[in-house]
Design an enzyme around this catalytic site. Structure first.
Site, mmCIF file in Angstrom:
data_model
loop_
_atom_site.group_PDB
_atom_site.id
_atom_site.type_symbol
_atom_site.label_atom_id
_atom_site.label_comp_id
_atom_site.label_asym_id
_atom_site.label_seq_id
_atom_site.Cartn_x
_atom_site.Cartn_y
_atom_site.Cartn_z
ATOM 1 N N GLY A 128 1.160 -0.883 0.143
ATOM 2 C CA GLY A 128 0.061 0.161 0.103
ATOM 3 C C GLY A 128 0.842 1.246 0.035
ATOM 4 O O GLY A 128 2.354 1.136 -0.498
ATOM 5 N N GLU A 129 0.011 2.072 0.757
ATOM 6 C CA GLU A 129 1.052 3.839 1.481
ATOM 7 C C GLU A 129 1.635 4.001 -0.992
ATOM 8 O O GLU A 129 2.448 4.916 -0.475
ATOM 9 C CB GLU A 129 2.206 3.730 1.682
ATOM 10 C CG GLU A 129 3.595 2.836 1.402
ATOM 11 C CD GLU A 129 4.489 2.469 3.452
ATOM 12 O OE1 GLU A 129 5.549 2.557 2.800
ATOM 13 O OE2 GLU A 129 4.084 2.279 4.119
#
Length: 337
Positions: free
Chosen positions: A302-303
């Protein structure tokens, strides 16, 4: 009384078209470069993608932005994550201090990293007990996400941070596409088998609780979604209106695009999907939308990390297109007839 979503639905349905004349300019120049036509494959198509959605025969990447949207989720009370909710704020601090993977990718490749915090101290409602958001809050959060492009990026890569949000994304996919929690949940931050069962059970209970109100994609987003997903939807909408191409990250970020696609499939034509996540259901979502991921690296962080890596490829592709010699300038003979 008009729906809070009325203007948002209009923006999703009345969308600017891509500029095929700009694409033709790119293709004509590409045909003069010192390489066989088509030999750079997806790299050539990335330049066409930039041209089509920027509306420029000479696309630019002077201000590529990675926007990370961070939010917290009441569903974490159901034991669906391996990490506590406090980690969301701690990771946001890590992003801004430069310690996270996304921070390092952006610093190395000169991508503008922006982090948008969405009321981290106020988690959304636990979807197994109540709605995540009411319609007004959801619409306001979508509108907030539209502000992500205020800095006038020429490419927007979107990602997220939010403990519990793979459960939220799975619930959205189940509501949009059918199936049970078990069909859509994965291990997220690394839950064990018992945690995986809790995730699937949480999704199933949420679907049952909200079933009468899951009447359209934006209602689904309000009942089952998260602030970061609503804000990413806003960013996608605003980018289309302002001629900014978008790169979408993984399993959770794709949920924002899936909501837009469910309203109007053409509303995400300006998006490319950076990679297919190691979350097993992500591939199925992309297939439902008829989209092909650019990369398959087994990532599930993610991120925005996958989206940032795709932006690096876009920068490289445009650099080659803009700086390679032509057959004429290099004195290289063209293709024999």
């Amino acid at each position: 009384m008009p729906s809070p979503f009325a203007d948002i639905v209009d923006l999703l349905n009345i969308v600017p078209q891509g500029d095929e004349a700009a694409v033709a300019v790119v293709r004509a120049h590409d045909g003069q470069l010192t390489k066989p036509p088509g030999s750079m494959g997806e790299m050539e198509r990335l330049v066409e993608f930039l041209a089509r959605w920027q509306g420029k025969g000479r696309p630019t990447l002077e201000n590529p932005m990675v926007a990370i949207f961070a939010a917290n989720h009441g569903v974490t009370d159901q034991g669906v994550s391996a990490f506590p909710r406090e980690v969301t704020a701690q990771m946001v601090a890590n992003f801004t201090s430069g310690g996270a993977a996304i921070s390092q990718i952006c610093a190395l490749h000169e991508l503008n990293l922006r982090v948008f915090e969405l009321a981290l101290e106020l988690p959304t409602g636990d979807i197994t007990q109540t709605a995540a958001m009411d319609d007004k809050m959801c619409a306001a959060t979508i509108a907030y996400g539209m502000e992500a492009i205020a800095g006038k990026p020429d490419l927007l890569a979107i990602g997220e941070m939010g403990i519990g949000n793979t459960t939220i994304a799975a619930a959205l996919y189940a509501a949009l596409y059918g199936g049970t929690g078990a069909d859509w949940v994965g291990r997220g931050t690394g839950v064990d088998d018992a945690g995986l069962k809790r995730k699937a059970d949480a999704v199933d209970r949420a679907l049952a609780l909200h079933k009468p109100e899951l009447t359209d994609p934006l209602a689904i987003l309000a009942r089952l979604g998260g602030r970061e997903i609503a804000a990413m939807l806003g960013a996608i909408i605003a980018a289309r209106q302002q001629k900014v191409p978008v790169i979408v990250d993984g399993f959770v970020a794709t949920a924002a695009a899936a909501v837009a696609h469910a309203v109007n499939p053409a509303a995400i034509d300006h998006c490319i999907f950076a990679h297919v996540s190691a979350e097993h259901a992500h591939r199925a979502v992309l297939e439902k939308m008829g989209k092909r991921p650019l990369l398959d690296l087994g990532m599930r962080l993610g991120e925005g990390t996958g989206a940032a890596l795709a932006a690096v490829l876009a920068k490289t592709a445009l650099h080659l297109h803009s700086n390679m010699a032509t057959f004429a300038s290099a004195g290289v003979s063209g293709k024999a007839h």
